[in-house]
Design an enzyme around this catalytic site. Sequence first.
Site, PDB file in Angstrom:
ATOM      1  N   ASP A  20       0.852  -1.201   0.000  1.00 28.06           N
ATOM      2  CA  ASP A  20       0.000   0.000   0.000  1.00 28.06           C
ATOM      3  C   ASP A  20       0.883   1.245   0.000  1.00 28.06           C
ATOM      4  O   ASP A  20       1.653   1.463   0.935  1.00 28.06           O
ATOM      5  CB  ASP A  20      -0.897  -0.041   1.248  1.00 28.06           C
ATOM      6  CG  ASP A  20      -1.703   1.239   1.411  1.00 28.06           C
ATOM      7  OD1 ASP A  20      -1.890   1.963   0.420  1.00 28.06           O
ATOM      8  OD2 ASP A  20      -2.139   1.496   2.552  1.00 28.06           O
ATOM      9  N   ASN A  22      -0.311   4.542  -0.356  1.00 28.99           N
ATOM     10  CA  ASN A  22      -0.932   5.810   0.045  1.00 28.99           C
ATOM     11  C   ASN A  22      -1.710   5.744   1.359  1.00 28.99           C
ATOM     12  O   ASN A  22      -2.526   6.618   1.660  1.00 28.99           O
ATOM     13  CB  ASN A  22      -1.827   6.338  -1.075  1.00 28.99           C
ATOM     14  CG  ASN A  22      -2.988   5.387  -1.346  1.00 28.99           C
ATOM     15  OD1 ASN A  22      -2.972   4.249  -0.905  1.00 28.99           O
ATOM     16  ND2 ASN A  22      -3.984   5.849  -2.071  1.00 28.99           N
ATOM     17  N   ASP A  28      -1.684  -1.272  -3.902  1.00 30.48           N
ATOM     18  CA  ASP A  28      -1.977  -0.520  -5.121  1.00 30.48           C
ATOM     19  C   ASP A  28      -0.808  -0.602  -6.107  1.00 30.48           C
ATOM     20  O   ASP A  28       0.245  -1.170  -5.798  1.00 30.48           O
ATOM     21  CB  ASP A  28      -2.306   0.939  -4.770  1.00 30.48           C
ATOM     22  CG  ASP A  28      -1.322   1.522  -3.778  1.00 30.48           C
ATOM     23  OD1 ASP A  28      -0.103   1.419  -4.030  1.00 30.48           O
ATOM     24  OD2 ASP A  28      -1.757   2.048  -2.721  1.00 30.48           O
ATOM     25  N   ASP A  97      -4.417 -10.342 -15.965  1.00 32.02           N
ATOM     26  CA  ASP A  97      -5.406 -11.382 -15.713  1.00 32.02           C
ATOM     27  C   ASP A  97      -6.631 -11.049 -16.555  1.00 32.02           C
ATOM     28  O   ASP A  97      -7.236  -9.992 -16.367  1.00 32.02           O
ATOM     29  CB  ASP A  97      -5.757 -11.384 -14.219  1.00 32.02           C
ATOM     30  CG  ASP A  97      -6.131 -12.750 -13.703  1.00 32.02           C
ATOM     31  OD1 ASP A  97      -6.840 -13.472 -14.427  1.00 32.02           O
ATOM     32  OD2 ASP A  97      -5.725 -13.094 -12.563  1.00 32.02           O
ATOM     33  N   ASP A 199      -8.694 -16.396 -16.736  1.00 30.38           N
ATOM     34  CA  ASP A 199      -9.513 -16.922 -15.651  1.00 30.38           C
ATOM     35  C   ASP A 199     -10.544 -17.943 -16.154  1.00 30.38           C
ATOM     36  O   ASP A 199     -11.237 -17.678 -17.150  1.00 30.38           O
ATOM     37  CB  ASP A 199     -10.240 -15.724 -15.016  1.00 30.38           C
ATOM     38  CG  ASP A 199     -10.867 -16.059 -13.682  1.00 30.38           C
ATOM     39  OD1 ASP A 199     -10.138 -16.436 -12.758  1.00 30.38           O
ATOM     40  OD2 ASP A 199     -12.111 -15.933 -13.558  1.00 30.38           O
ATOM     41  N   GLU A 254      -6.489 -20.778 -16.885  1.00 33.63           N
ATOM     42  CA  GLU A 254      -6.880 -21.455 -15.642  1.00 33.63           C
ATOM     43  C   GLU A 254      -7.971 -22.454 -16.011  1.00 33.63           C
ATOM     44  O   GLU A 254      -9.035 -22.064 -16.480  1.00 33.63           O
ATOM     45  CB  GLU A 254      -7.401 -20.452 -14.611  1.00 33.63           C
ATOM     46  CG  GLU A 254      -7.588 -21.112 -13.254  1.00 33.63           C
ATOM     47  CD  GLU A 254      -8.657 -20.463 -12.391  1.00 33.63           C
ATOM     48  OE1 GLU A 254      -8.641 -20.686 -11.174  1.00 33.63           O
ATOM     49  OE2 GLU A 254      -9.525 -19.755 -12.922  1.00 33.63           O
ATOM     50  N   HIS A 326      -3.832 -17.256  -5.210  1.00 36.84           N
ATOM     51  CA  HIS A 326      -4.758 -16.497  -4.354  1.00 36.84           C
ATOM     52  C   HIS A 326      -6.022 -17.260  -4.009  1.00 36.84           C
ATOM     53  O   HIS A 326      -6.854 -16.744  -3.260  1.00 36.84           O
ATOM     54  CB  HIS A 326      -5.107 -15.187  -5.066  1.00 36.84           C
ATOM     55  CG  HIS A 326      -5.865 -15.440  -6.343  1.00 36.84           C
ATOM     56  ND1 HIS A 326      -5.284 -16.061  -7.439  1.00 36.84           N
ATOM     57  CD2 HIS A 326      -7.146 -15.207  -6.679  1.00 36.84           C
ATOM     58  CE1 HIS A 326      -6.201 -16.185  -8.387  1.00 36.84           C
ATOM     59  NE2 HIS A 326      -7.333 -15.672  -7.957  1.00 36.84           N
ATOM     60  N   ASP A 327      -6.214 -18.446  -4.566  1.00 34.21           N
ATOM     61  CA  ASP A 327      -7.408 -19.249  -4.274  1.00 34.21           C
ATOM     62  C   ASP A 327      -7.104 -20.447  -3.380  1.00 34.21           C
ATOM     63  O   ASP A 327      -8.015 -21.180  -2.996  1.00 34.21           O
ATOM     64  CB  ASP A 327      -7.996 -19.828  -5.573  1.00 34.21           C
ATOM     65  CG  ASP A 327      -8.540 -18.775  -6.508  1.00 34.21           C
ATOM     66  OD1 ASP A 327      -8.970 -17.714  -6.021  1.00 34.21           O
ATOM     67  OD2 ASP A 327      -8.539 -19.023  -7.730  1.00 34.21           O
TER      68      ASP A 327
HETATM   69  O1  TEU Z   1     -11.012 -19.311  -9.858  1.00 35.07           O
HETATM   70  C1  TEU Z   1     -11.800 -20.346 -10.310  1.00 35.07           C
HETATM   71  C2  TEU Z   1     -11.837 -21.619  -9.547  1.00 35.07           C
HETATM   72  O2  TEU Z   1     -12.225 -22.606 -10.102  1.00 35.07           O
HETATM   73  C3  TEU Z   1     -11.467 -21.758  -8.139  1.00 35.07           C
HETATM   74  O3  TEU Z   1     -10.169 -21.931  -7.857  1.00 35.07           O
HETATM   75  C4  TEU Z   1     -12.278 -20.826  -7.305  1.00 35.07           C
HETATM   76  O4  TEU Z   1     -11.492 -20.116  -6.421  1.00 35.07           O
HETATM   77  C5  TEU Z   1     -13.295 -21.564  -6.502  1.00 35.07           C
HETATM   78  O5  TEU Z   1     -12.717 -21.897  -5.310  1.00 35.07           O
HETATM   79  C6  TEU Z   1     -13.856 -22.807  -7.052  1.00 35.07           C
HETATM   80  O6  TEU Z   1     -14.466 -23.504  -5.994  1.00 35.07           O
HETATM   81  C7  TEU Z   1     -10.963 -18.129 -10.592  1.00 35.07           C
HETATM   82  C8  TEU Z   1     -10.188 -17.077  -9.831  1.00 35.07           C
HETATM   83  O7  TEU Z   1      -8.861 -17.489  -9.659  1.00 35.07           O
HETATM   84  C9  TEU Z   1     -10.893 -16.805  -8.544  1.00 35.07           C
HETATM   85  O8  TEU Z   1     -10.191 -15.929  -7.704  1.00 35.07           O
HETATM   86  C10 TEU Z   1     -12.247 -16.233  -8.893  1.00 35.07           C
HETATM   87  O9  TEU Z   1     -12.998 -16.084  -7.722  1.00 35.07           O
HETATM   88  C11 TEU Z   1     -13.015 -17.115  -9.861  1.00 35.07           C
HETATM   89  O10 TEU Z   1     -12.223 -17.606 -10.927  1.00 35.07           O
HETATM   90  C12 TEU Z   1     -14.116 -16.314 -10.500  1.00 35.07           C
HETATM   91  O11 TEU Z   1     -13.572 -15.346 -11.353  1.00 35.07           O
HETATM   92 CA    CA Z   2      -3.469   2.064  -1.276  1.00 39.07          CA
END
Ligand code: TEU
Ligand code: CA
Length: 556
Positions: A20, A22, A28, A97, A199, A254, A326-327
């Site tokens: 971050d 700011n 950001d 992305d 995605d 993905e 991130h998932d």
């Molecule tokens: O993720 C799709 C996906 O299939 C998973 O990993 C998802 O996080 C979910 O847990 C399925 O049960 C992608 C992105 O990486 C995710 O961050 C998004 O939330 C999702 O698509 C929708 O855009």
């Molecule tokens: Ca910020």
Amino acid sequence: MSEWWKNAVIYQIYPRSFMDSNGDGIGDIPGIEKKLDYLASLGIDVIWLSPVYKSPNVDNGYDISDYRDIQDEFGTLADMERLIDKIHEKGMKILMDLVVNHTSDQHPWFIEARSSKDNPKRDYYIWADPKPDGSLPNNWESHFSGSVWQFDEKTGQYYLHIFSAGQPDLNWENPSVRKEVKDIALFWLDKGVDGFRMDVINFISKVPGLPSVPGATGLVRGNMFYMNGPKVHEYLHELNQDVFSKYDIMTVGETPSVTPEIAHQYVDEDRGELSMVFQFEHINTDIKGTRWQIKPWSIKEFKGIISKWQKAIGDKGWNSIYLSNHDQPRSVSRYGNDDKYLLESAKMLCTMNMTLRGTPYVYQGEELGMTNVRFDDISSYQDVESLGMYEDYGKKGVSVHDRMELVYYRGRDSARTPMQWDSSENAGFSHARPWLAVNPNYTWLNAENEMDNPDSIFSFYKNMIAFRRKHPVIIDGSFKEYFEDHDRLFAYMRENDDERLFTMLNFSATQFTLILPEDIDVSSMNLEVSNIGRKDLGGNIITVYPYESFVLVGKK
Ligand code: TEU
Ligand code: CA
């Protein structure tokens, strides 16, 4: 077209949680710019940014309302253009992305589409009438709980959303939609980006008629009717021919629910679709159906899957190598040991990722050994998916305790707590209270501590990335597995015309004796990597320590 991406190490940034600049508690773009030297020092080649476009943030940017502008919290388009230039100046590349299975429900297309049944944008999305008895068009369950159908009062029809109601699915059957997607890609390519992470790109073609899953009671995932659907290859090939193939870029799709056979259809050179995909088989060994149905994972099953992909993809097509994003939960908490053997196991996982065939991805904080978090109360969590499960499972009578355990084990916020830069307040991420609390272990687990420490996880990553660069056999060598039946150990030989590289990984806290097979001549191979500071093996009968990893290198 060059295949620079086969030699690349890619670093994923989740912008909201990276830095971050700011003082509003939200990471950001100028924050990312400040940390480019950190990334360059790690030695990575490519940065993949999770979405930074305009978004109401129902799903943290994976719900896009304007593909050609940046969300205010992250900065401006000018900030983004400057970031692209700065990344290039430092000799790195950048992937955006591309989230085009769905848009936000606040996207102007959707606002128009829902305004009337005969609006020209109506057909950009997927609509269905209620069944004659007034019920839902089909029995598919959304990934974020509840039905995939949202009723639109004004026009009396339902729209389809595989994710949240704020993420209506686009209708790829409509050529205008495909044209829009190409224009968006061109917009960013003309700004100089080096490719896209796409995605859930294997969700874009739905089976005509959107049939209910047969024989199910209640809502169920309709995967078989929209994953790897009938026209997905036609659409991707079209995108590739009209756009991707005209630039020296890479694409990574993905793709949940692909086998190596299916993956080949996306990534083989002669198909003209994508450079590589993220498969989910190894990442889903601890779940039964959806991500909340947990089962214990076994090392044997896990390594078996990795082996299978190593053997199947690489001579033709290309693999991506990843353990977290991130998932997903933090890799060291999930596949290693984030307590007593944090150091050893994080380094062991790194040894694997940097010696397999394919393009390795490092998720922000993974290079520090960042771990899962356990906040006391659900109110500390932000993720739409965890909150959806919490509510839904609550209605089904699952106890608070059990629901929290699911969030701890599998929730996405563990990967999204702010990057741990130093031991100052808020981990040096921000001067303000962060949008999601920091993991309390930042006081000792942080970048500042690790950067100058030669024995840190950070230094190990840095060394492994440099090591990978020195040994082309990691990129082009064959893959042969050893000790297939061993239930703690994963070991393999990579080999080309010049070199042989043997990797040994202990995935357990158990110590045991190992006899190396005869074709691994310890006397003629050098121990070049050891996560426990070994100097040599001292023979072919060795004591393997908890979470130990090493790499031997020999000439052919
Ligand atoms: O993720 C799709 C996906 O299939 C998973 O990993 C998802 O996080 C979910 O847990 C399925 O049960 C992608 C992105 O990486 C995710 O961050 C998004 O939330 C999702 O698509 C929708 O855009
Ligand atoms: Ca910020």
